[in-house]
Design an enzyme around this catalytic site. Sequence first.
Site, PDB file in Angstrom:
ATOM      1  N   ALA A  32      -0.117  -2.207   0.686  1.00 38.77           N
ATOM      2  CA  ALA A  32       1.606  -2.090   1.211  1.00 38.77           C
ATOM      3  C   ALA A  32       2.270  -1.082   0.442  1.00 38.77           C
ATOM      4  CB  ALA A  32       2.238  -3.150   1.499  1.00 38.77           C
ATOM      5  N   CYS A  33       2.906   0.215   0.487  1.00 39.08           N
ATOM      6  CA  CYS A  33       3.504   0.542  -0.069  1.00 39.08           C
ATOM      7  C   CYS A  33       2.416   1.482  -1.107  1.00 39.08           C
ATOM      8  CB  CYS A  33       5.390   0.010  -0.772  1.00 39.08           C
ATOM      9  SG  CYS A  33       6.099   1.527  -1.285  1.00 39.08           S
ATOM     10  N   ALA A  34       3.004   1.566  -2.729  1.00 38.76           N
ATOM     11  CA  ALA A  34       1.961   2.368  -3.183  1.00 38.76           C
ATOM     12  C   ALA A  34       0.899   1.809  -3.110  1.00 38.76           C
ATOM     13  CB  ALA A  34       2.188   2.610  -4.891  1.00 38.76           C
ATOM     14  N   LEU A  84       0.538  -0.808   4.999  1.00 35.71           N
ATOM     15  CA  LEU A  84       1.872  -1.389   5.527  1.00 35.71           C
ATOM     16  C   LEU A  84       3.194  -0.317   4.835  1.00 35.71           C
ATOM     17  CD1 LEU A  84       1.958  -5.220   5.756  1.00 35.71           C
ATOM     18  CD2 LEU A  84       1.118  -3.353   6.990  1.00 35.71           C
TER      19      LEU A  84
END
Length: 560
Positions: free
Chosen positions: A295-297, A324
């Site tokens: 997710a994200c980073a 994500l």
Amino acid sequence: MRERPVTNPAPTPAVFINAQNAITGLRGRDLLTTLRSVAAHGLRNPMHTARHALALGGQLGRVLLGETVHEPNPNDVRFIDPTWKLNPLYRRSLQAYLSWQKQTRHWIDDSSLNADDRARAHFAFSLLNDAVSPSNTLLNPLAVKELLNSGGNSVVRGVSNLFDDLLHNNGLPRQVSKHAFEVGKTVATTPGSVVFRNELLELIQYKPMSEKQYAKPLLIVPPQINKYYIFDLSPANSFVQYALKNGLQTFMVSWRNPDVRHREWGLSTYVAALEEALNVCRAITGAREVNLMGACAGGLTIAALQGHLQAKRQLRRISSASYLVSLLDSQIDSPATLFADEQTLEAAKRRSYQQGVLDGRDMAKVFAWMRPNDLIWNYWINNYLLGKEPPAFDILYWNNDNTRLPAALHGDLLDFFKHNPLSHPGGLEVCGTPIDLQKVTVDSFSVAGINDHITPWDAVYRSTQLLGGERRFVLSNSGHVQSILNPPGNPKANYVENPKLSSDPRAWYYDANHVEGSWWPQWLEWIQQRCGVQRETLTALGNQNYPPMEAAPGTYVHVR
């Protein structure tokens, strides 16, 4: 399922804030420089300024006569109280405010400033206009009513809240009570154990919740910028429990909150630590392949890991990858990024190396000031003008459980946004190996959010294009966090999908289908096809080499 009418335009990504802003920071002097340049332009072009001043004066004259010149945005909750329409004084103050807003926008649009300067001016004036809103004063009708109903106690409570935030919350209005939740007691409560720990992470294995389970496990990698338990807030919205109840062996990475001693931890350090965790998952489950979710980073981290494994000819360890709201293509165009010049980037690097870390509170402050109506003035009114406690909201509690970034990783992320290295083969080197995502032929499932202000959906879409293998892209109807927390049964949940991934995100959206409901079941069906055979559930956690240690949520999640 029904087809979205082609007359609907593609949604425009949020323009004033994104992940690069939080990583880079936004200096007050840059905003002041923008305001000075706008003022200087006004002085150099007096006829232009006079024309718009006369137009504003004309509108204000009509407002004084009682005319309703402008209608407020129906979605603007600041002016939802009927007093703003029914009371003559309040109606005039609102109309004067809206007239000022409209005329400043026209003044900037009609100016001879170049496109970048106009964008910067719009951004700076949006902050200024939000700050001077009449709803932010004690004359707000909600504040007046609360003052009368409480016999003046609302003012006393509001002043107390203000002083507490000045002393203990970086001077910003508190978004959630710090005592509203407790990690391991009211959030992050799914049973499990830490089965592995290295210097950077703890690996949590969760207890099964199904009679049978799939052979290939799922390893969830949260962003280093936040605590992991966004995936496990409560049973009603826990992604972890959803996976467990549907037969997935689920492991979670819990990143350590670094301090000044860890300033040299960079992206390669995190990828190497994640590779260790991956091998532990394989050893405990006996599976040759693991399904990754980032997710994200965390998505950037799993992509770098896969590129590293591909370069070592070990990509067969990965069965699939789910991304994500993750950016791999870091090209983002917004007015706020116009402040991120070479000098700003180098200053941001220098500050974090001097301090050893980038403090999460500094990132939170940038995010707050770049969505001030939602993240500052809303709570200014609630906490100070109304004298109330902020609501007990688990997502906001998690969002305020800040973490730090080590200086080296902060520098890597700044370079990531500056150079967009994954957009070309070999542009990024991790653990001594060049990364070429086109050679990463692992099947992928990517999720973006239509209203995502941190990782704009079109950039997430372009990120999907960088990957090899079979790709699937889903566009959720929510923002950055709510796109992830989208459980079945949510009446507001819907998403857009088009199996044909064109090069243009607008063209993809134009031909896409609108689907009611959560994307979780679609992902579950997709991941189960890549999880191998089902077998009887093994209830024991860990194995002889990796025995269970502390119970979930572990120790790293508690580090402040």
